[in-house]
Each structure stands twice: as structure tokens, then as C-alpha cells.
Design a protein around this motif. Structure first.
Motif, PDB file in Angstrom:
ATOM      1  N   GLY A  70       0.797  -1.218   0.000  1.00 48.53           N
ATOM      2  CA  GLY A  70       0.000   0.000   0.000  1.00 48.53           C
ATOM      3  C   GLY A  70       0.832   1.271   0.000  1.00 48.53           C
ATOM      4  N   ASP A  71       1.851   1.318  -0.847  1.00 50.55           N
ATOM      5  CA  ASP A  71       2.737   2.482  -0.932  1.00 50.55           C
ATOM      6  C   ASP A  71       1.980   3.628  -1.597  1.00 50.55           C
ATOM      7  OD1 ASP A  71       4.802   4.203  -0.960  1.00 50.55           O
ATOM      8  OD2 ASP A  71       6.059   3.097  -2.372  1.00 50.55           O
ATOM      9  N   TYR A  72       1.490   4.542  -0.774  1.00 53.93           N
ATOM     10  CA  TYR A  72       0.594   5.609  -1.223  1.00 53.93           C
ATOM     11  C   TYR A  72       1.097   6.921  -0.624  1.00 53.93           C
ATOM     12  CZ  TYR A  72      -4.086   7.202  -2.733  1.00 53.93           C
ATOM     13  OH  TYR A  72      -5.144   7.794  -3.382  1.00 53.93           O
ATOM     14  N   GLN A  73       1.467   7.866  -1.461  1.00 48.91           N
ATOM     15  CA  GLN A  73       2.027   9.121  -0.967  1.00 48.91           C
ATOM     16  C   GLN A  73       1.183  10.296  -1.441  1.00 48.91           C
ATOM     17  OE1 GLN A  73       6.343   9.575  -1.252  1.00 48.91           O
ATOM     18  NE2 GLN A  73       6.502   7.428  -1.890  1.00 48.91           N
ATOM     19  N   ARG A  74       1.147  11.331  -0.604  1.00 50.38           N
ATOM     20  CA  ARG A  74       0.423  12.534  -0.984  1.00 50.38           C
ATOM     21  C   ARG A  74       1.021  13.733  -0.264  1.00 50.38           C
ATOM     22  NH1 ARG A  74      -5.565  11.616   0.426  1.00 50.38           N
ATOM     23  NH2 ARG A  74      -5.045   9.432   0.184  1.00 50.38           N
ATOM     24  N   ASP A  75       0.861  14.906  -0.875  1.00 53.30           N
ATOM     25  CA  ASP A  75       1.318  16.142  -0.249  1.00 53.30           C
ATOM     26  C   ASP A  75       0.608  17.298  -0.952  1.00 53.30           C
ATOM     27  OD1 ASP A  75       2.626  17.874   1.413  1.00 53.30           O
ATOM     28  OD2 ASP A  75       4.641  17.180   0.912  1.00 53.30           O
ATOM     29  N   VAL A  76       0.846  18.498  -0.468  1.00 53.20           N
ATOM     30  CA  VAL A  76       0.172  19.671  -1.018  1.00 53.20           C
ATOM     31  C   VAL A  76       1.151  20.828  -1.093  1.00 53.20           C
ATOM     32  CG1 VAL A  76      -0.622  20.402   1.265  1.00 53.20           C
ATOM     33  CG2 VAL A  76      -1.834  21.207  -0.783  1.00 53.20           C
ATOM     34  N   GLU A  77       1.001  21.645  -2.125  1.00 51.27           N
ATOM     35  CA  GLU A  77       1.734  22.901  -2.223  1.00 51.27           C
ATOM     36  C   GLU A  77       0.719  24.035  -2.184  1.00 51.27           C
ATOM     37  OE1 GLU A  77       4.811  23.503  -4.980  1.00 51.27           O
ATOM     38  OE2 GLU A  77       5.721  21.515  -4.664  1.00 51.27           O
ATOM     39  N   THR A  78       1.003  25.039  -1.357  1.00 56.38           N
ATOM     40  CA  THR A  78       0.079  26.144  -1.129  1.00 56.38           C
ATOM     41  C   THR A  78       0.754  27.469  -1.428  1.00 56.38           C
ATOM     42  OG1 THR A  78      -0.996  24.873   0.638  1.00 56.38           O
ATOM     43  CG2 THR A  78      -1.422  27.231   0.587  1.00 56.38           C
ATOM     44  N   LYS A  79      -0.021  28.376  -2.007  1.00 55.79           N
ATOM     45  CA  LYS A  79       0.510  29.697  -2.329  1.00 55.79           C
ATOM     46  C   LYS A  79      -0.526  30.752  -1.958  1.00 55.79           C
ATOM     47  CE  LYS A  79       2.284  32.499  -6.181  1.00 55.79           C
ATOM     48  NZ  LYS A  79       2.565  32.513  -7.645  1.00 55.79           N
TER      49      LYS A  79
END
Length: 405
Positions: free
Chosen positions: A135-144
Motif C-alpha cells: 500500500g505504498d501511497y504518498q500525498r502532499d500539497v503545495e500552497t501559495k
């Protein structure tokens, strides 16, 4: 103010003819379908290119998948015996195991003009699923955060300071593209070629309504993703569910294969030809409009021009009558990765019940609710208080706030 349903009903009834007048012209559709079915028997690729050479923008051109006396449809016969979604799901999970898919989606808070100093926000979420048993599941967010310096401009005609309503959606698009570019590089060393999905077309027709500097920013942002895709050999796909594009139909018109022009869509031509779940059309080269000329950039010291290198195909993958459109750069065909990409797309749609699961997940993570907007305003006010920034309410907004208490 509430919705005045009786007035809306009257207005809809009064415009009935304007809606019904747009109904599908079945006779025209059948004429286009007949022309398409006879296309390969009447025209070789060279014949089509020669017949359309007078057009700067011929709408579409054949690729190496087009062959004389061939078929316009690549059949996915494996699905013909499936009788349940469970069969689709089982095939999809097995087929995509070990292949990484990546998607990004963005959201925005348009310029907040309740304050004299407006503020905006964009964010782009990315998700990568390696489809492993672990279950190798990655997530992230970039905010401006967009400050008044980003959002305000002086109108050269009046000298007045105005809010630039184009800046937030443009910044959102640029942020989404920057996220995809980074993920393409990050996952470029995978043993199986990853597939990166963008929820939208790889052709920026909508940007033609803007002035040149804005068009260039949209074009450069997308061109960098396409250049990264080619440089790192990671396929990128623009996915449009229920596409209403008409590149192929307009090519048929320009070949004079029908008596009159009509607003027939590509999916209306192909939907009767696709029998099985997962069937797709052969790839065509899109030569739709001048927005393609914006797809030029320099990446790692190399100049790239994708103005004649965006291919498209339609796939029968959902439950509705319309077909989904897939845009991809030409290098994917040149490197013999089309079957791999199409197989991954089918798998994502199989798991997602008709729409790529990875895009669904990115969309769900990216959305900004009304409550999120209110929280952002509170954070902005707290930030201003902590830093002795005078934050004055716009008089009109303050009046509304008082009335609604």
C-alpha cells in the motif's frame, strides 16, 4: 436572497426553444459516421495530409497508428466476456500492480475583497499510488498565498487600482503544473514507466481569450510538464471525461467527405464503433487552434516545441453515452509506450468505476469548502493582528456582514 423558483421556472420555459434547438441532429451524426467508416479505405495517411496541406490548422492529422484499409478502433476484446464490475475490478487490480500512477489537482480561493487589502489562495494536491501489496501511497500539497501585490494592478486607461481576477486561476494552474513537473522527475527511476494524469486537456484553447502575457504563462507552465515528461521518459496524459471536442469531425469536414458542416462532436461519431468496455480510437494528431503554438519552452538547456506533438484518442470507459478523451505527447507513441499507457488508464478507470481512481482521490483532497474559506479569512485576520497590519473592511462587505447577522 432566496431562489425564486417560480421566476426561474418561467424563465426556463421561455427559453425552451433555445435548449431544444441544440438537440442532436441524428442525420448529420450518421453522415459523419459513414464518412469515418469509409475513411481508411478511401484515404491513405499521405492522401489526408496532402488534401489538408492548404490549411494552417487542419484540426487533426493521422499518426502512424492510421493505416490504409485499417480500423479506426483498437478493440479491447478481453472485456467482452465480463459480466460484472467485480470482473473489471479484479482485472484492473492485477493489471496495474507495481505501476505507479500520479495525479495532481488544485483549488483556489478567489480574491477576497471583503478587506481593502485583498488576498487569495491556491493549493495543489498530488497523490502517487505505487499499487503494491504494502500500500505504498504518498500525498502532499503545495500552497501559495497571493498578496495585494500579486492581485492588484493599475488600470492604464483610468489609473484606478483594480483586482486582477485572472491571477488566482492562472497561479493555480501554474502551481498544478509545477507539482506535476516535480513528480515526473521524482518517479522517473521506476522500473515500470509511471503514468502521470492531469484532469483536463493538454491543449489550452480556453487561454486564447486572454492577452499575450497570460497566454504565455499558461503555455509555458504546460510546456514544462510536457518537456519534463519527454526528458525523463514518464508518460503524461490529459484526461477529459465526456469530452465534447470535435477535432476529428472538423477534419472530416475539411476533407469534403460530407455535404454540409454541422456541430457534430467526435464522441458522437465514435460511440457506435466502440462495442467493448476499454475500446479506443486510434491516435490522431491534434491541430486544433493557435493555442498549440504556446507549448514551447526550454528545459534542462534543450528547446522544446510541442505545437504539432499532441495526440488524442477516445476511450469507451464510463457508463454514459459520451467517450472520454485522452491527450498525450507524441513521444509516447514514438517510444512504443501507448499500449502500456492505455492499459494503465483502463486499470485506473476499472478501479474507479468509470473514472480514474487516482484523479478522484486528488480531487477529493484538493477541494476547498465554504468552511475552509471562512477559516482562511480568520487566519488572515489573526496574522494581521499579530503583525500590526491594519486590516480594514471594505465598506460594501462590512454593510453586508452587518445585515446578515
Amino acid at each position: 436572497m432566496p431562489l425564486y423558483r417560480d421566476r426561474v421556472a418561467e424563465e426556463l420555459e421561455g427559453k425552451k426553444s433555445e435548449f431544444t434547438g441544440k438537440a442532436i441532429n441524428q442525420k448529420a451524426v450518421e453522415e459523419f459516421q459513414g464518412a469515418a467508416q469509409n475513411l481508411t479505405s478511401e484515404f491513405s495517411p499521405e492522401d489526408i495530409k496532402q488534401a489538408l496541406e492548404e490549411y494552417e490548422l487542419p484540426s487533426a492529422l493521422p499518426t502512424e497508428e492510421y493505416s490504409e484499409d485499417g480500423d479506426l478502433i483498437v478493440s479491447f476484446e478481453e472485456s467482452s466476456g465480463w459480466e460484472s464490475h467485480e470482473a473489471v475490478n479484479n482485472w484492473a487490480k492485477k493489471n496495474i500492480r507495481g505501476v505507479t500512477t500520479v495525479a495532481a489537482d488544485g483549488s483556489q480561493i478567489d480574491p477576497v475583497t471583503e478587506f481593502e487589502q485583498p488576498v487569495g489562495l491556491v493549493q495543489a494536491v498530488w497523490i502517487a499510488n505505487s499499487h503494491t501489496d504494502e500500500g505504498d501511497y504518498q500525498r502532499d500539497v503545495e500552497t501559495k498565498v497571493l498578496s495585494p501585490e500579486d492581485i492588484l494592478f493599475e488600470d492604464p486607461n483610468t489609473g484606478h487600482i483594480q483586482v486582477d481576477n485572472e491571477e488566482v486561476p492562472l497561479s493555480r494552474f501554474e502551481t498544478e503544473m509545477q507539482v506535476l513537473e516535480k513528480q515526473i522527475k521524482k518517479y522517473s527511476e521506476e522500473s515500470e514507466p509511471p503514468v502521470v494524469l492531469y484532469d483536463g486537456p493538454l491543449i489550452l484553447s480556453f487561454a486564447q481569450m486572454f492577452d499575450q502575457p497570460v497566454r504565455e504563462r499558461y503555455g509555458d507552465a504546460l510546456a514544462r510538464v510536457l518537456a519534463a515528461s519527454k526528458h525523463h521518459e514518464v508518460p503524461v496524459v490529459g484526461y477529459t471525461a465526456g469530452s465534447k471536442a470535435s477535432d476529428f469531425a472538423k477534419m472530416i469536414e475539411k476533407l469534403d467527405l460530407i455535404d454540409a458542416s454541422s456541430s457534430v462532436r467526435d464522441y458522437q461519431i465514435f460511440e457506435e464503433m466502440t462495442e467493448n468496455w476499454g475500446d479506443r480510437t486510434i491516435l490522431f494528431n491534434s491541430r486544433r487552434d493557435n493555442s498549440l503554438n504556446q507549448l514551447q519552452t526550454t528545459y534542462h538547456g534543450v528547446e522544446y516545441d510541442f505545437s504539432e506533438s499532441i495526440l488524442f484518442s477516445y476511450m469507451q470507459i464510463g457508463s454514459g453515452p459520451q467517450l472520454d478523451r485522452l491527450d498525450l505527447p507524441e513521444w509516447v507513441l514514438e517510444e512504443d509506450l501507448v499500449d502500456h499507457v492505455m492499459s494503465v488508464i483502463r486499470s485506473e478507470c476499472g478501479v474507479g468505476r468509470g473514472y480514474p481512481e487516482i484523479l478522484q482521490a486528488a480531487d477529493a483532497d484538493a477541494v476547498i469548502s465554504r468552511q475552509d474559506r471562512e477559516e482562511f479569512l480568520r487566519m488572515y485576520q489573526d496574522f494581521s493582528d499579530e503583525n500590526d497590519i491594519e486590516l480594514r473592511w471594505n465598506n460594501k462587505a462590512l454593510s453586508k456582514k452587518r445585515r446578515r447577522r
